[in-house]
Design a protein around this motif. Structure first.
Motif, mmCIF file in Angstrom:
data_model
loop_
_atom_site.group_PDB
_atom_site.id
_atom_site.type_symbol
_atom_site.label_atom_id
_atom_site.label_comp_id
_atom_site.label_asym_id
_atom_site.label_seq_id
_atom_site.Cartn_x
_atom_site.Cartn_y
_atom_site.Cartn_z
ATOM 1 N N ARG A 239 10.334 8.411 -1.540
ATOM 2 C CA ARG A 239 10.087 7.842 -2.870
ATOM 3 C C ARG A 239 11.258 6.966 -3.306
ATOM 4 N N GLU B 26 10.811 2.942 -3.936
ATOM 5 C CA GLU B 26 11.084 2.413 -5.277
ATOM 6 C C GLU B 26 12.098 1.268 -5.239
ATOM 7 N N GLU C 98 0.830 -1.205 0.000
ATOM 8 C CA GLU C 98 0.000 0.000 0.000
ATOM 9 C C GLU C 98 0.863 1.253 0.000
ATOM 10 N N LYS D 113 2.317 1.901 -3.468
ATOM 11 C CA LYS D 113 1.377 1.919 -4.587
ATOM 12 C C LYS D 113 1.384 3.254 -5.331
ATOM 13 N N ASP D 114 1.386 4.359 -4.593
ATOM 14 C CA ASP D 114 1.373 5.687 -5.220
ATOM 15 C C ASP D 114 2.367 6.581 -4.489
ATOM 16 N N PRO D 115 3.602 6.698 -4.993
ATOM 17 C CA PRO D 115 4.632 7.457 -4.291
ATOM 18 C C PRO D 115 4.540 8.970 -4.467
ATOM 19 N N SER D 116 3.554 9.457 -5.203
ATOM 20 C CA SER D 116 3.527 10.885 -5.557
ATOM 21 C C SER D 116 3.360 11.800 -4.349
ATOM 22 N N TYR E 220 4.728 11.460 -1.414
ATOM 23 C CA TYR E 220 5.816 11.304 -0.457
ATOM 24 C C TYR E 220 6.946 12.300 -0.721
#
Length: 216
Positions: A190, A194, A177, A180-183, A185
């Motif tokens: 990030r 990754e 979770e 799922k969407d690092p934008s 952070y």
């Protein structure tokens, strides 16, 4: 008047000598012993260090893991680093203060500073950790004056206490979770998310090869 905090730094030219990289590097043993050498460290007033790109502030950045869950929180307005307010983070840590002194002459200073940050921010202690990577991000204003050392810390339970107003809503969430969407952070988180599989694998291998340091 309160005395201004003085924070641990090294000259940027030292990083240039070792090899500048952008983002996350797994070559922690190439960089960490050098940038934590007592002969290469200085303390600067934090207000100066935050805007002087000739220096890098040394920051422990601890990923706290329990099984398949990772500790996440949001940067609140109580944190001193206003450039990170509102962003999610999976890294616990902060500046090494001159008040943590004793430092590298005994080999304890860096880890004492990291332990203090963990206690102050989430009241977490007594766990094991291992250094697995370093971070350099010159693409942002805040990144230009900081250098991160990524640690993985495994804990036995999820008992946490957010002690600072800069730590909002700390909670353990599934790693899948979180990634799922690092934008939303901060950039350092990030980078870690990754490459989290690599970081956890390296931590496991390091732990098998040598005893972990116990933070107690």
């Amino acid at each position: 008047m309160a005395t201004e905090e003085r924070v641990l730094c090294f000259e940027r030219k030292l990083l240039e000598e070792l090899g500048v990289f952008q983002g996350l590097s797994l070559e922690v043993q190439k960089y960490l012993p050098v940038v934590t050498s007592s002969s290469r460290l200085v303390y600067l007033n934090r207000s100066d260090a935050e805007h002087d790109q000739r220096y890098k502030q040394l920051i422990p950045y601890v990923l706290v893991i329990r099984n398949d869950r990772i500790l996440r929180y949001r940067r609140g307005r109580g944190g001193q680093e206003t450039r990170l307010h509102g962003l999610y983070s999976v890294g616990i840590g902060g500046h090494i203060s001159e008040e943590d002194n004793g430092l590298f002459s005994t080999g304890l200073g860096y880890h004492e500073g990291m332990r203090r940050e963990l206690l102050e921010e989430v009241a977490m202690d007594g766990a094991k950790e291992v250094a697995v990577a370093v971070i350099n991000d010159d693409s942002t204003e805040v990144g230009c004056v900081h250098f991160g050392v990524v640690h993985v810390m495994h804990v036995d339970d999820e008992t946490i206490v957010g002690r600072r107003s800069g730590i909002v809503g700390p909670e353990f969430i599934p790693i899948l979770e979180a990634a799922k969407d690092p934008s939303g952070y901060e950039s350092w988180s990030r980078f870690c998310l990754e490459h989290l599989d690599l970081l956890l694998s390296k931590a496991a291998a390091s732990s098998a090869a040598a005893p972990e340091r116990v933070m107690d």
